[in-house]
Design a protein around this motif. Structure first.
Motif, PDB file in Angstrom:
ATOM      1  N   LYS A  94      -8.963   8.696   7.161  1.00 48.08           N
ATOM      2  CA  LYS A  94      -8.651   9.243   5.837  1.00 48.08           C
ATOM      3  C   LYS A  94      -7.279   8.773   5.344  1.00 48.08           C
ATOM      4  O   LYS A  94      -7.132   8.404   4.174  1.00 48.08           O
ATOM      5  N   LEU A  95      -6.286   8.778   6.218  1.00 49.51           N
ATOM      6  CA  LEU A  95      -4.954   8.352   5.810  1.00 49.51           C
ATOM      7  C   LEU A  95      -4.910   6.852   5.538  1.00 49.51           C
ATOM      8  O   LEU A  95      -4.226   6.407   4.608  1.00 49.51           O
TER       9      LEU A  95
ATOM     10  N   LEU B 218      -5.325   3.016  -1.152  1.00 52.81           N
ATOM     11  CA  LEU B 218      -5.249   3.404  -2.564  1.00 52.81           C
ATOM     12  C   LEU B 218      -3.837   3.217  -3.091  1.00 52.81           C
ATOM     13  O   LEU B 218      -3.634   2.631  -4.165  1.00 52.81           O
ATOM     14  N   ASN B 219      -2.841   3.673  -2.347  1.00 54.51           N
ATOM     15  CA  ASN B 219      -1.449   3.546  -2.779  1.00 54.51           C
ATOM     16  C   ASN B 219      -1.036   2.081  -2.891  1.00 54.51           C
ATOM     17  O   ASN B 219      -0.344   1.701  -3.844  1.00 54.51           O
TER      18      ASN B 219
ATOM     19  N   THR C 205      -4.260  -9.291  -1.398  1.00 53.85           N
ATOM     20  CA  THR C 205      -4.662  -9.058  -0.016  1.00 53.85           C
ATOM     21  C   THR C 205      -3.720  -8.023   0.578  1.00 53.85           C
ATOM     22  O   THR C 205      -2.503  -8.119   0.415  1.00 53.85           O
ATOM     23  N   LEU C 206      -4.308  -7.044   1.231  1.00 52.43           N
ATOM     24  CA  LEU C 206      -3.502  -6.008   1.871  1.00 52.43           C
ATOM     25  C   LEU C 206      -3.489  -6.247   3.371  1.00 52.43           C
ATOM     26  O   LEU C 206      -4.507  -6.596   3.954  1.00 52.43           O
TER      27      LEU C 206
ATOM     28  N   ALA D 182      -0.064  -2.749  -6.599  1.00 49.56           N
ATOM     29  CA  ALA D 182      -0.348  -4.129  -7.000  1.00 49.56           C
ATOM     30  C   ALA D 182      -1.102  -4.206  -8.321  1.00 49.56           C
ATOM     31  O   ALA D 182      -1.495  -5.284  -8.757  1.00 49.56           O
ATOM     32  N   GLY D 183      -1.320  -3.051  -8.964  1.00 49.70           N
ATOM     33  CA  GLY D 183      -2.025  -3.028 -10.246  1.00 49.70           C
ATOM     34  C   GLY D 183      -3.536  -3.110 -10.092  1.00 49.70           C
ATOM     35  O   GLY D 183      -4.226  -3.602 -10.980  1.00 49.70           O
TER      36      GLY D 183
END
Length: 152
Positions: free
Chosen positions: A62-63, A69-70, A39-40, A75-76
């Motif tokens: 966009k950012l 993505l980063n 979870t982000l 987290a794999g």
């Protein structure tokens, strides 16, 4: 859904209303003993190098996706592993048409679909879109929260 796949399978059944092209109504994800739920926290248009929020709604969207993505990579995981998304959009963005679904999709949806086409193999996980009065700071106009599952 193929029994050999361990990735989320997003789809729209014929007897449920067809959603806009930015998401699917259902996502089924196989769970294995070696699976990880990721979870982000809500990602925003904050530049990690300058610690400043970028100007403009489109730039923030966009950012936020780059930050997602980063974080997933750390987290794999990849965007293809996303099982649910929550988009939070400050209602008073100063953008014409944010009140309608069609215009709203054009405002942020094209960035989301472009991101998922490029980074997530065209995957369209279920999502929720909320119009909110404010986010953590007054500069923020958009925030995106994702959940993902990886196996192995």
């Amino acid at each position: 859904m193929s029994s050999s796949s361990n990735k989320p399978h997003a789809f729209n059944p014929p007897d449920v209303p067809t959603p806009p092209p930015t998401y699917s109504q259902i996502s089924v994800t196989p769970l294995l003993p070696t699976s990880k739920l990721i979870t982000l926290a809500g990602q925003v248009g904050l530049d990690g190098k300058t610690d400043k929020v970028v100007d403009g709604f489109d730039a923030q969207v966009k950012l936020a996706y780059q930050n997602i993505l980063n974080a997933l990579k750390a987290a794999g995981a990849t965007p293809r592993d996303i099982i649910h998304v929550k988009h939070l959009i400050v209602k008073d963005t100063g953008r014409v048409g944010v009140e309608s679904e069609e215009e709203l999709t054009r405002v942020w949806g094209h960035h989301w679909m472009e991101f998922m086409d490029k980074e997530g193999e065209g995957h369209r996980p279920p999502d929720t879109v909320l119009g909110v009065a404010a986010l953590a700071t007054k500069e923020l106009l958009y925030e995106c929260e994702v959940w993902a599952i990886v196996h192995g």
